[in-house]
Design an enzyme around this catalytic site. Sequence first.
Site, PDB file in Angstrom:
ATOM      1  N   GLY A   1       0.827  -1.201   0.000  1.00  0.00           N
ATOM      2  CA  GLY A   1       0.000   0.000   0.000  1.00  0.00           C
ATOM      3  C   GLY A   1       0.857   1.243   0.000  1.00  0.00           C
ATOM      4  O   GLY A   1       2.076   1.190   0.159  1.00  0.00           O
TER       5      GLY A   1
ATOM      6  N   SER B   1       5.288   4.350   1.892  1.00  0.00           N
ATOM      7  CA  SER B   1       4.762   3.103   1.344  1.00  0.00           C
ATOM      8  C   SER B   1       4.997   1.943   2.302  1.00  0.00           C
ATOM      9  O   SER B   1       5.886   1.982   3.150  1.00  0.00           O
ATOM     10  CB  SER B   1       5.421   2.805  -0.012  1.00  0.00           C
ATOM     11  OG  SER B   1       6.838   2.822   0.116  1.00  0.00           O
TER      12      SER B   1
ATOM     13  N   ASP C   1      -6.309   6.754  17.127  1.00  0.00           N
ATOM     14  CA  ASP C   1      -6.664   6.621  15.715  1.00  0.00           C
ATOM     15  C   ASP C   1      -7.359   5.284  15.464  1.00  0.00           C
ATOM     16  O   ASP C   1      -7.049   4.587  14.513  1.00  0.00           O
ATOM     17  CB  ASP C   1      -5.412   6.752  14.847  1.00  0.00           C
ATOM     18  CG  ASP C   1      -5.738   7.202  13.428  1.00  0.00           C
ATOM     19  OD1 ASP C   1      -6.918   7.494  13.158  1.00  0.00           O
ATOM     20  OD2 ASP C   1      -4.821   7.257  12.590  1.00  0.00           O
TER      21      ASP C   1
END
Length: 497
Positions: A42, A48, A154
Amino acid sequence: MPPSTDSSRRNSEEGSSDGFKLDSSALNKPPEEVFDIVGKLGEGSYGSVHKAIHRESGHVLAIKKVPVDTDLQEIIKEISIMQQCKSKYVVKYYGSYFKHSDLWIVMEYCGAGSISDIMRARRKPLSEQEISAVLRDTLKGLQYLHDLKKIHRDIKAGNILLNTDGIAKLADFGVAGQLTDTMAKRNTVIGTPFWMAPEVIEEIGYDTKADIWSLGITAIEMAEGRPPYSDIHPMRAIFMIPTKPPPTFKKPEEWSSEFNDFIRSCLIKKPEERKTALRLCEHTFIKNAPGCDIMQLMIQDAQEKAILGQAPMAASSGNDATLLSEGMSTMIDGGESTLVQHKDNYVTAQSLRSQMESLRIGGEIPKSAYIPGSSKNGNSPRVQPPGHTASASDPSKNQPFAQDGTGPNFQLGTSESSYKDASYNMMNTEAEYENRFQRAVVDGDFEFLRNITLDELIRRKESLDSEMEEEIRELQRRYKTKRQPILDVIEIKKRLQ
């Protein structure tokens, strides 16, 4: 203060069973001599994520490559936090390497990807039983972190990863999460606030209960495919979350009374009235959750759907990080209390290498890395160690949590006349006001507002809502104008096939 004896015993029992470890010799080698990168999983605003094989053992790992043009002190602090977490419900950290201008973060590989990946591959939300199983593991991870006085900050479906055994693990709470926020701010990308607790948005100070609110939102996200308010502009959601009643299911009757009650227990506006992760583990909805078998079936179904749809199952890129205020790290370390202060000690830059060794960071510090206190003449900076908070000489940075007040900061001890000297006495025209306000947004100096009457300030505040609505409508119009020609061409090409 360490966790209680019961907590320590529980943490030990739930420790990661993964015995893989990077030894000192591996950390002293260039990373490309230690790992083979076999594919990209991803990409996000931070960099990355890659799948890698440890050459010596054949162990499969995930490596995040993060550009290091941020505060090195923050990197050291966050890696320290990651290294402390040893639970099978938290993604394991093995070590890091500096490679040119990047930081390679070596972490546990979760082959089934994130819950968001699962939903995308299957093109549908999770079932109630699947949700309860995911929440059970997630709560165990949160309980572990909260016992250590750490806040994830988060929690969302994209940050809950699954291994092939069907165990859900918390991810993106350490250095990668912090760097995600930094890179997003640099690229003027605004994150999504939909998972944020009201007290976080209002900046009135918060603790581990903020994660519980986010968990409730994540439960709705898994059930309905998206979090509440996701169909409106993020900036409008920021206003709505603290002022509106707690969100619920769109169709509560489609879900069990136990699931509805679990959501209500998480989504309580007053954080002190929310249940802890420990108490929620005892909730009927969680205690009746099925075992890992249902998770493995879910993963198998997602992998089959991914093959049919040619959509690779991979770890989430994490490019939809939650909006965080500037200067906030993704996790907060602490001591005895829940709202914690940090120790007030310093080390010099000369000891940075020893810190890196203790935190299992190999390679040379890139020149692009920022070290606070460094100067162009090469003087040695003073680097603060992990978990440090600014000293009394810098009280503005002495709070690890979001604090009261979101408005302009006025210097104390300044006379009223000096305000008038520094700004206009009157805003005679709308154009003059708008011009002054735009300059204030850029400069961060809102002192001119002190010279506007109270009635005028109230009027202008009330007009902001209508202005925001108009701006949102204009944004939607521009979006549709750009989108429609693309849709038209796609339709034409489909007909020609």
